[in-house]
Enzyme design. Structure first.
Site, short mmCIF file in Angstrom:
data_model
loop_
_atom_site.label_atom_id
_atom_site.label_comp_id
_atom_site.label_asym_id
_atom_site.label_seq_id
_atom_site.Cartn_x
_atom_site.Cartn_y
_atom_site.Cartn_z
N ASP A 67 32.19 89.13 30.75
CA ASP A 67 32.85 87.96 30.22
C ASP A 67 31.77 87.81 29.06
O ASP A 67 30.81 88.68 28.62
CB ASP A 67 31.90 87.25 31.02
CG ASP A 67 31.24 87.77 32.13
OD1 ASP A 67 29.83 87.63 31.30
OD2 ASP A 67 31.00 86.93 32.79
N ASN A 136 28.88 78.92 43.06
CA ASN A 136 30.26 78.41 43.82
C ASN A 136 31.18 80.05 44.40
O ASN A 136 32.42 79.45 44.82
CB ASN A 136 31.18 77.82 42.65
CG ASN A 136 31.98 78.05 41.41
OD1 ASN A 136 31.08 79.60 41.04
ND2 ASN A 136 32.22 77.83 40.12
N HIS A 138 31.77 82.44 42.19
CA HIS A 138 32.42 83.26 41.27
C HIS A 138 31.48 84.50 40.96
O HIS A 138 30.67 84.65 41.58
CB HIS A 138 32.43 82.20 39.59
CG HIS A 138 31.49 82.20 38.84
ND1 HIS A 138 30.68 81.18 38.11
CD2 HIS A 138 30.26 83.38 38.70
CE1 HIS A 138 29.76 81.39 37.70
NE2 HIS A 138 29.53 82.68 38.14
N GLU A 143 36.62 81.58 37.98
CA GLU A 143 35.96 80.63 38.66
C GLU A 143 37.06 80.21 40.16
O GLU A 143 37.98 80.97 40.70
CB GLU A 143 36.34 79.74 38.54
CG GLU A 143 35.09 79.36 37.19
CD GLU A 143 33.44 79.33 37.38
OE1 GLU A 143 33.37 79.08 38.38
OE2 GLU A 143 33.12 78.36 36.81
C1 F6R Z 1 27.33 86.78 33.89
C2 F6R Z 1 28.41 86.83 34.87
C3 F6R Z 1 27.66 85.35 36.35
C4 F6R Z 1 26.82 85.41 37.29
C5 F6R Z 1 26.64 84.12 38.01
C6 F6R Z 1 24.94 84.31 38.61
O1 F6R Z 1 27.71 87.84 33.48
O2 F6R Z 1 29.66 87.30 35.13
O3 F6R Z 1 29.34 85.77 37.16
O4 F6R Z 1 26.46 86.32 37.70
O5 F6R Z 1 27.00 82.73 37.37
O6 F6R Z 1 24.34 83.69 37.57
P1 F6R Z 1 22.75 84.15 37.82
O7 F6R Z 1 22.38 85.61 38.17
O8 F6R Z 1 22.44 83.52 36.43
O9 F6R Z 1 22.60 83.48 38.71
#
Ligand code: F6R
Length: 253
Positions: A67, A136, A138, A143
C-alpha cells in the site's frame, strides 16, 4: 496455519526474517510481498544484516508492496516508498526497477488501481506476502467493511487507523485520509502469508483474526481460509491466544 511465538520483539523479528530468507534461498527469483509500519522494522534489519554478511542476495528478487498513502510522494518522509528505501531497499542489493509500490501521487484512482492490479498479476502474485495487523484487524489498508474488496482499491482510512498513524506525523491533520491498497485477492493469491504482530495492543485483535468468525469486519480473519499462513508474534501479542488456545502456539523462546 503455524503460529510461532517468541519472547521478545527481537526474537519474533528474527524468526519472521528467517521465513523470508528461506524463501529467497529456495528461489533467488522470488516475488516478495512487503509491508510497512513499525512491526516489520526489526525483521528488515535482520534481512539487511544477513545481506551484509553475504548470506543472502536480493539481486534477482522482485518486490510488491501492499500500500501507499494518497497525496504524498516518494520523497515525503512518511510515504511508504520512503520507508522501504530507508528500512530495506537502500541496505540490500535489490534493483530499484524490481520494486513496486502504488503511486500515491496518481490522482486518477481508477487508473492507479487498475495499473497496480496488473503489476501484481503480471508478477504472478507474491511467493511470500508479509503482513502487519492493524489495531482494527486491517491487512494492507483493507479496513473493516461490509464485504471483502478483491482488487487494488482506493480506501478512505478509518478514524482508528488515522489515529494510530498520527504518531508518525507532526499533527493528526497531516495524516493522509486515503490510500491505495492491494486487495484481498492479491493477498489471498500469495503462495505463503507471513503475518507479524507484537505488543499487547495487538493481543485481542490477533486472537479475533485467527480464531474468530471469518468476516470482512475483521479483514485479517480471511487468512483463516489461506492454505499457508505463518504467524510470528511476541509473547505480548500472543497473550490472549496463549490463554484461550494454549496448544496453538509453537514457542521458540
Ligand atoms: C502497512 C500496512 C498496515 C500495517 C498495520 C500495522 O504496509 O499495510 O496494514 O501493517 O497498520 O502497523 P504497525 O506495524 O505499525 O502496527
Amino acid at each position: 496455519m503455524k503460529i510461532y511465538g517468541g519472547k521478545t520483539y527481537e526474537q519474533m523479528s528474527e524468526k519472521a526474517a528467517s521465513v523470508i530468507a528461506a524463501q529467497v534461498i529456495e528461489n533467488p527469483r522470488s516475488v516478495l510481498g512487503l509491508a510497512t509500519g513499525s512491526t516489520p522494522i526489526g525483521l528488515y534489519g535482520f534481512l539487511a544484516k544477513w545481506y551484509e554478511e553475504k548470506y543472502l542476495s536480493f539481486k534477482e528478487c522482485k518486490t510488491v508492496n501492499l500500500d501507499e498513502y494518497c497525496g504524498i510522494g516518494p520523497d515525503h518522509d512518511q510515504s511508504y516508498a520512503y520507508f522501504m528505501r530507508e528500512n530495506l531497499f537502500s541496505k540490500i542489493d535489490i534493483l530499484p526497477e524490481n520494486t513496486n509500490i502504488p503511486n500515491g501521487l496518481n490522482p486518477d484512482a481508477a487508473a492507479e488501481c487498475a495499473r497496480y492490479d496488473k503489476v501484481i498479476e503480471d508478477l504472478g502474485y507474491a511467493d511470500v506476502q508479509l503482513l502487519g495487523l492493524g489495531n482494527n484487524g486491517h491487512i494492507g489498508f483493507n479496513e473493516p467493511a461490509p464485504a471483502f474488496v478483491p482488487g487494488v482499491n482506493h480506501v478512505k482510512l478509518t478514524d482508528s487507523t488515522i489515529n494510530a498513524n498520527a504518531r508518525f506525523f507532526a499533527s493528526r491533520e497531516e495524516v493522509p485520509k486515503s490510500a491505495y491498497t492491494m486487495g484481498i485477492k492479491g493477498i489471498m493469491n500469495a503462495k505463503k502469508v507471513l503475518l507479524v504482530a507484537n505488543g499487547t495492543g495487538k493481543a485481542e485483535i490477533l486472537e479475533k483474526a485467527l480464531f474468530g468468525p471469518v468476516t470482512p469486519e475483521v479483514p485479517a480473519s480471511v487468512l483463516q481460509l489461506h492454505r499457508d499462513v505463518v504467524v510470528c508474534a511476541d509473547e505480548a501479542a500472543l497473550s490472549v491466544i496463549a490463554k484461550k488456545h494454549p496448544d496453538a502456539v509453537e514457542w521458540f523462546r
